[in-house]
Motif scaffolding. Structure first.
Motif, PDB file in Angstrom:
ATOM      1  N   GLU A  26       0.849  -1.196   0.000  1.00 27.75           N
ATOM      2  CA  GLU A  26       0.000   0.000   0.000  1.00 27.75           C
ATOM      3  C   GLU A  26       0.878   1.237   0.000  1.00 27.75           C
ATOM      4  O   GLU A  26       1.817   1.355   0.790  1.00 27.75           O
ATOM      5  N   SER A  27       0.580   2.171  -0.911  1.00 25.97           N
ATOM      6  CA  SER A  27       1.309   3.438  -0.972  1.00 25.97           C
ATOM      7  C   SER A  27       0.324   4.517  -1.401  1.00 25.97           C
ATOM      8  O   SER A  27      -0.375   4.367  -2.393  1.00 25.97           O
ATOM      9  N   ARG A  28       0.238   5.581  -0.608  1.00 23.46           N
ATOM     10  CA  ARG A  28      -0.698   6.693  -0.880  1.00 23.46           C
ATOM     11  C   ARG A  28      -2.114   6.193  -1.073  1.00 23.46           C
ATOM     12  O   ARG A  28      -2.821   6.622  -1.996  1.00 23.46           O
ATOM     13  N   GLY A  29      -2.502   5.225  -0.249  1.00 22.24           N
ATOM     14  CA  GLY A  29      -3.893   4.758  -0.271  1.00 22.24           C
ATOM     15  C   GLY A  29      -4.207   3.765  -1.369  1.00 22.24           C
ATOM     16  O   GLY A  29      -5.333   3.294  -1.477  1.00 22.24           O
ATOM     17  N   LYS A  30      -3.203   3.425  -2.232  1.00 30.17           N
ATOM     18  CA  LYS A  30      -3.457   2.461  -3.315  1.00 30.17           C
ATOM     19  C   LYS A  30      -2.648   1.199  -3.073  1.00 30.17           C
ATOM     20  O   LYS A  30      -1.486   1.262  -2.667  1.00 30.17           O
ATOM     21  N   VAL A  31      -3.266   0.041  -3.348  1.00 27.22           N
ATOM     22  CA  VAL A  31      -2.579  -1.242  -3.186  1.00 27.22           C
ATOM     23  C   VAL A  31      -2.090  -1.704  -4.552  1.00 27.22           C
ATOM     24  O   VAL A  31      -2.851  -1.749  -5.512  1.00 27.22           O
ATOM     25  N   ARG A  47       0.141  -2.912   6.126  1.00 29.25           N
ATOM     26  CA  ARG A  47      -1.174  -3.481   5.841  1.00 29.25           C
ATOM     27  C   ARG A  47      -1.474  -4.541   6.914  1.00 29.25           C
ATOM     28  O   ARG A  47      -0.687  -5.477   7.123  1.00 29.25           O
TER      29      ARG A  47
END
Length: 531
Positions: A292-297, A317
């Protein structure tokens, strides 16, 4: 619609002129006979607007050059249409000089073949109107002189690469195409001057691959065209469109095959921790996991070592909490890691279907669909072909450390699945067919570029090595379509893009991860649309 562009043009032998006034960049000379346009730009624009209104197309408010666009879905007979347009333009207005510009050797050969096989047909339709056609060859410049001086219909097919190099500085002899260099056999003239003086009607086949760069646009303009006519299913620039036959029209008019899509994918289950072991080296391993990075997986490859916490590596996560790298074994033949009690060998995964399992399923379903169609169509004399687009050549054909060819994983999967399926009782009627060879290796082959050692390689499909491969397909089409030829499954890396159309392709299987551009997807699907 194209013929109507020139409505009002007088049909007379005065279309042929043999002397030229001092024109921009032209030598006052007598190099041949050419097309002459009597209409003003205003009259042409009025004609174009009438055509657009009749065909329900956006109206051109100004011409902005003599460029006209025809959009036709792949597989609907574009080459036939523009060849017939050549005859019609001659019949109505006496135009005789035509240059067909193509992006590749494959398309050049395809156009030449079309001219050969339609000759009788056009002779009947147009009362044996004499026509000469040839492929431009820098070794045969007499053909260029004849093109300029003849009074019959002349059709020159030329690859864009033959005239787009260094024409602004022909002195750089090693860089400039032969067409831009002064030539003693042509009395010191440059071959392109003969073409320029004919004021040819230029037909651009697949413009999205021909004139997308400033250099190519300049090259086309250097032919001094009376006008350019662009034909494609996937235009980038839509100058003065005069006709459109889009995918929906083509399907409604029963001009192309119906497409059925079978989608195979594993839904990433983001509630189960996904971990796949990619490789193991001394004291470290590469794994794939959902980060997960900046709310995106996103599925990402990371390097880990003994004691690493995947909770931290995954961007904290929660479902990776407690998953610690407990062991790394790098002894040869036993490469593995242990995470939270799970032992993973290289290629193993938890929390997901293995990607290779999906690819294998795609291959199996493609073979199954193919064999079902063979049961229906072979007895009607129709050969069935299937096309696979793959991500890496090595996945189909690889090499050992001594350089000997060996089967890649897709070839192995194909042969295993084919052998299993062909044994089913429902396919027994195919066993006795002379074209269904018991040797599974003869049923499939790959068309790829080769390096100088003959080894296959990944390319974008535009190298000289690709050209040899495409030639094989273009020129051996009749043999490929023979029911006695066992090859029925074709693997390709770079899309067999524009220029390779085969009506017998009934299945296309995409074993690639990336979706590609909109144009490349359209072009790939187009390989199987032709009836």
């Amino acid at each position: 619609s194209v013929v109507q562009i020139f409505k009002g043009q007088e049909m007379s032998q005065s279309n042929f002129t043999v002397s030229y006034g001092p024109n921009a960049g032209m030598i006052q000379t007598d190099l041949g006979v050419g097309n002459r346009l009597d209409l003003t730009p205003e009259e042409i624009l009025k004609n174009v607007q009438e055509i657009q209104m009749k065909n329900g197309l956006p109206r051109s408010e100004r011409l902005d050059g003599m460029h006209f666009t025809v959009e036709m879905e792949t597989g609907t007979g574009k080459t036939y249409v523009y060849l017939r347009t050549v005859y019609e333009l001659h019949k109505h207005y006496g135009f005789t000089k035509f240059v067909i510009v193509v992006p590749s050797v494959a398309i050049r050969e395809g156009v030449y073949k079309s001219l050969q096989i339609t000759r009788e047909h056009f002779n009947e339709l147009y009362d044996h109107t004499p026509v000469e056609y040839f492929i431009y060859d820098s070794q045969k410049l007499d053909q260029v002189r004849n093109f300029a001086t003849a009074t019959t219909i002349q059709i020159m097919i030329i690859n864009i690469d033959a005239f787009r190099k260094s024409f602004e500085d022909p002195e750089k002899e090693d860089k400039a195409n032969v067409i831009h260099r002064p030539n003693d056999r042509l009395n010191g003239y440059r071959p392109i001057e003969f073409i320029q003086q004919t004021n040819p009607i230029v037909i651009i086949d697949e413009p999205q691959s021909v004139d997308t760069t400033p250099k190519s646009k300049e090259a086309i303009a250097s032919l001094n065209p009376l006008c350019t006519l662009r034909y494609s299913a996937t235009h980038v620039d839509k100058y003065n469109m005069v006709y459109r036959l889009d995918a929906v029209d083509a399907y409604n008019q029963k001009l192309v095959k119906k497409i059925e899509v079978m989608s195979v994918r594993s839904e990433p289950s983001f509630n189960v921790p996904y971990i796949k072991l990619i490789e193991v080296k001394e004291r470290k391993a590469k794994i794939e996991l959902d980060v997960e990075s900046r709310g995106k997986v996103k599925r990402t490859t990371k390097t880990v070592k003994y004691g690493d916490d995947l909770y931290d590596i995954s961007g904290e996560r929660e479902l990776y909490r407690g998953y610690i790298v407990e062991q790394i074994d790098w002894t040869e033949g036993n490469e593995a890691i242990e995470v939270n009690g799970y032992r993973l060998r290289v290629g193993d995964a938890i929390g997901d279907i293995d990607d290779d399992a999906i690819k294998r399923y795609q291959i199996r379903k493609t073979i199954e669909e193919h064999l079902n169609k063979e049961l229906q169509l072979r007895r009607r004399g129709i050969k069935v072909l299937s096309l696979f687009f793959i991500d890496k050549v090595a996945h189909y054909r690889d090499y050992d450390k001594d350089g000997n060819p060996m089967k890649g994983k897709y070839a192995v999967m194909f042969e295993e699945e084919y052998k299993n399926l062909i044994q089913k009782p429902k396919y027994r009627p195919l066993w006795d067919d002379p074209g269904i060879d018991k040797d599974v290796e003869k049923a499939h082959n790959g068309y790829f570029a080769q390096d100088k050692k003959g080894r296959l390689k990944d390319t974008k499909g535009n190298t000289e090595a690709d050209t040899d491969v495409y030639n094989l397909i273009m020129k051996d089409k009749e043999r490929l379509l023979s029911l006695n030829e066992p090859l029925r499954f074709i693997f390709s890396h770079s899309a067999l893009r524009e220029g390779w159309d085969n009506p017998n392709v009934f299945q296309i299987c995409t074993l690639k991860d990336s979706a590609g551009t909109y144009v490349s997807r359209r072009q790939e699907i187009g390989r199987g649309l032709r009836l």
